[in-house]
Design a protein around this motif. Structure first.
Motif, PDB file in Angstrom:
ATOM      1  N   THR A 269      29.260  57.187  23.186  1.00 52.11           N
ATOM      2  CA  THR A 269      28.364  56.922  24.311  1.00 52.11           C
ATOM      3  C   THR A 269      28.821  55.753  25.166  1.00 52.11           C
ATOM      4  O   THR A 269      28.348  55.601  26.296  1.00 52.11           O
ATOM      5  N   PHE A 270      29.723  54.937  24.689  1.00 53.67           N
ATOM      6  CA  PHE A 270      30.160  53.770  25.458  1.00 53.67           C
ATOM      7  C   PHE A 270      30.857  54.176  26.749  1.00 53.67           C
ATOM      8  O   PHE A 270      30.671  53.546  27.782  1.00 53.67           O
ATOM      9  N   GLY A 271      31.636  55.225  26.705  1.00 57.65           N
ATOM     10  CA  GLY A 271      32.342  55.693  27.896  1.00 57.65           C
ATOM     11  C   GLY A 271      31.406  56.207  28.979  1.00 57.65           C
ATOM     12  O   GLY A 271      31.735  56.176  30.152  1.00 57.65           O
ATOM     13  N   LEU A 272      30.232  56.660  28.606  1.00 56.44           N
ATOM     14  CA  LEU A 272      29.282  57.188  29.579  1.00 56.44           C
ATOM     15  C   LEU A 272      28.543  56.080  30.323  1.00 56.44           C
ATOM     16  O   LEU A 272      27.947  56.332  31.369  1.00 56.44           O
TER      17      LEU A 272
ATOM     18  N   LYS B 201      30.147  56.665  37.062  1.00 58.29           N
ATOM     19  CA  LYS B 201      29.459  56.538  38.336  1.00 58.29           C
ATOM     20  C   LYS B 201      28.815  57.870  38.732  1.00 58.29           C
ATOM     21  O   LYS B 201      29.335  58.933  38.429  1.00 58.29           O
ATOM     22  N   ALA B 202      27.697  57.763  39.420  1.00 64.35           N
ATOM     23  CA  ALA B 202      26.995  58.942  39.920  1.00 64.35           C
ATOM     24  C   ALA B 202      27.118  58.984  41.435  1.00 64.35           C
ATOM     25  O   ALA B 202      27.125  57.958  42.096  1.00 64.35           O
TER      26      ALA B 202
END
Length: 54
Positions: free
Chosen positions: A23-26, A30-31
């Protein structure tokens, strides 16, 4: 008994490390905002921002 608890604790630690790494990469992903639209609705009393830092 202590060996069994140590094994369970080590297993849970590894599961936590794997979950954290996954989950760290998420977090820094950017959105893209496609568009903005103004909403005119008298039933809405207030909107609170859930984004940290605002």
């Amino acid at each position: 008994m202590i060996k069994k608890l140590s094994f369970i604790a080590l297993t849970l630690l590894f599961i936590g490390l794997i979950g954290s790494a996954a989950t760290f990469g998420l977090m820094n992903k950017k959105a893209t905002i496609i568009g903005k639209e103004r909403i005119n609705n008298e039933n809405i009393k207030s909107i609170k921002s859930l984004i940290l830092g605002q």
